[in-house]
Design an enzyme around this catalytic site. Structure first.
Site, PDB file in Angstrom:
ATOM      1  N   SER A 162       0.835  -1.202   0.000  1.00 44.98           N
ATOM      2  CA  SER A 162       0.000   0.000   0.000  1.00 44.98           C
ATOM      3  C   SER A 162       0.866   1.246   0.000  1.00 44.98           C
ATOM      4  O   SER A 162       1.627   1.488   0.944  1.00 44.98           O
ATOM      5  CB  SER A 162      -0.896   0.011   1.240  1.00 44.98           C
ATOM      6  N   HIS A 165      -1.174  -1.394  -4.345  1.00 43.53           N
ATOM      7  CA  HIS A 165      -2.436  -0.976  -3.713  1.00 43.53           C
ATOM      8  C   HIS A 165      -2.409   0.536  -3.524  1.00 43.53           C
ATOM      9  O   HIS A 165      -1.481   1.085  -2.918  1.00 43.53           O
ATOM     10  CB  HIS A 165      -2.558  -1.698  -2.370  1.00 43.53           C
ATOM     11  N   ASP A 220      -4.502   3.730  -2.063  1.00 41.29           N
ATOM     12  CA  ASP A 220      -5.590   4.131  -1.161  1.00 41.29           C
ATOM     13  C   ASP A 220      -6.036   5.553  -1.453  1.00 41.29           C
ATOM     14  O   ASP A 220      -5.312   6.507  -1.188  1.00 41.29           O
ATOM     15  CB  ASP A 220      -5.113   4.037   0.289  1.00 41.29           C
ATOM     16  N   MET A 235      -8.514   8.515  -0.546  1.00 45.21           N
ATOM     17  CA  MET A 235      -9.359   8.957   0.576  1.00 45.21           C
ATOM     18  C   MET A 235      -9.789  10.402   0.347  1.00 45.21           C
ATOM     19  O   MET A 235      -8.979  11.227  -0.073  1.00 45.21           O
ATOM     20  CB  MET A 235      -8.574   8.873   1.888  1.00 45.21           C
ATOM     21  N   MET A 278     -11.801   4.974  -0.864  1.00 43.30           N
ATOM     22  CA  MET A 278     -12.466   5.300   0.407  1.00 43.30           C
ATOM     23  C   MET A 278     -13.070   6.684   0.239  1.00 43.30           C
ATOM     24  O   MET A 278     -12.581   7.676   0.790  1.00 43.30           O
ATOM     25  CB  MET A 278     -11.442   5.238   1.551  1.00 43.30           C
ATOM     26  N   MET A 296     -11.823  -5.431   5.417  1.00 38.58           N
ATOM     27  CA  MET A 296     -10.945  -4.557   6.210  1.00 38.58           C
ATOM     28  C   MET A 296     -10.678  -5.193   7.578  1.00 38.58           C
ATOM     29  O   MET A 296     -11.613  -5.636   8.256  1.00 38.58           O
ATOM     30  CB  MET A 296     -11.597  -3.185   6.437  1.00 38.58           C
ATOM     31  N   ASP A 345      -6.967  -6.201   4.254  1.00 37.82           N
ATOM     32  CA  ASP A 345      -6.267  -4.916   4.315  1.00 37.82           C
ATOM     33  C   ASP A 345      -6.290  -4.373   5.743  1.00 37.82           C
ATOM     34  O   ASP A 345      -7.366  -4.125   6.300  1.00 37.82           O
ATOM     35  CB  ASP A 345      -6.984  -3.940   3.364  1.00 37.82           C
TER      36      ASP A 345
END
Ligand code: DX5
Ligand code: ZN
Length: 217
Positions: free
Chosen positions: A9, A34, A36, A38, A69, A138, A176
């Protein structure tokens, strides 16, 4: 024998050299990258969007596993597809219609993943399994790297895996949050196919060794 796939990540990378960090993970033997995303609404943190993903896309051939997210994933699927995502995973708890969002991802020729937060039951993903490439469970509250692994999520993984087997659906399970050389053992035993690792890989003194270790499960 290598079985578990590992997705470092980028949340835990050095953001002043994000391109080099992608290349570093590629050379260290990562299976996927990965990313992420947000928005400061769905989770109390803000990271990066399609422009940053597009900028690093040419630096590796590894699949980009984009974890959204954000409150309204449906609005942004086309943008993340253009940026070079291979898998787009969005939250069942977000505001967008789940079936419409999966359809949009697939209409872009990409693989769709559905992710559930720790308080969301496994059954929420069941109606969509036939259309999914992956379910992401998660094992921390989404938003930040470096949190502790929630081992009590393991029955959810096993239940989803069992449901897929019963219905003969080839859906992969990704986990994750808080994956380390210790927690990967229980995650693998529960039925995990792909593990995300932020701090566990990026902060390791030897990331290639850390990835190889996780891959053996
Ligand atoms: C958390 C992110 C994770 C995070 C994992 O919201 O979805 O991908 O980067 O970090 P670690 O492996 O440090 O728990
Ligand atoms: Zn993630």
């Amino acid at each position: 024998m290598k079985k578990m796939k590992v997705a470092p990540s980028l949340l835990s990378c050095d953001f002043s050299k994000i391109g080099e960090e992608v290349v570093r993970m590629d050379k260290a033997g990562a299976d996927l990258i990965h990313l992420d995303v947000m928005d400061g609404h769905f989770v109390p943190n803000i990271t990066f969007g399609p422009a940053v993903i597009a900028a690093v896309r040419p630096l590796t051939k590894l699949p980009f596993d984009v974890h959204l997210m954000i409150d309204e994933p449906l609005r942004y699927i086309d943008d993340f597809a253009k940026a070079g995502a291979d898998i787009i995973t969005f939250h069942a708890e977000a505001k967008s219609d789940i079936a419409a969002t999966i359809a949009k991802i697939k209409a872009n020729g990409l693989k769709a993943g559905l992710v559930i937060k720790p308080n969301t039951p496994a059954e929420v993903v069941y109606p969509y399994l036939a259309d999914l490439y992956m379910v992401l469970v998660m094992t921390v509250e989404p938003g930040f790297g470096g949190q502790s692994f929630m081992a009590d999520m393991m029955p959810k993984i096993t239940a989803i895996k069992q449901e897929c087997q019963n219905r003969q659906l080839p859906v992969l399970i990704e986990v994750d949050g808080g994956i380390s050389d210790k927690t990967v053992v229980v995650a693998a035993a529960a039925g995990t196919d792909i593990c995300v690792s932020g701090t566990g890989v990026f902060k390791a003194s030897d990331p290639a060794a850390a990835i190889r270790f996780l891959q053996q499960f």
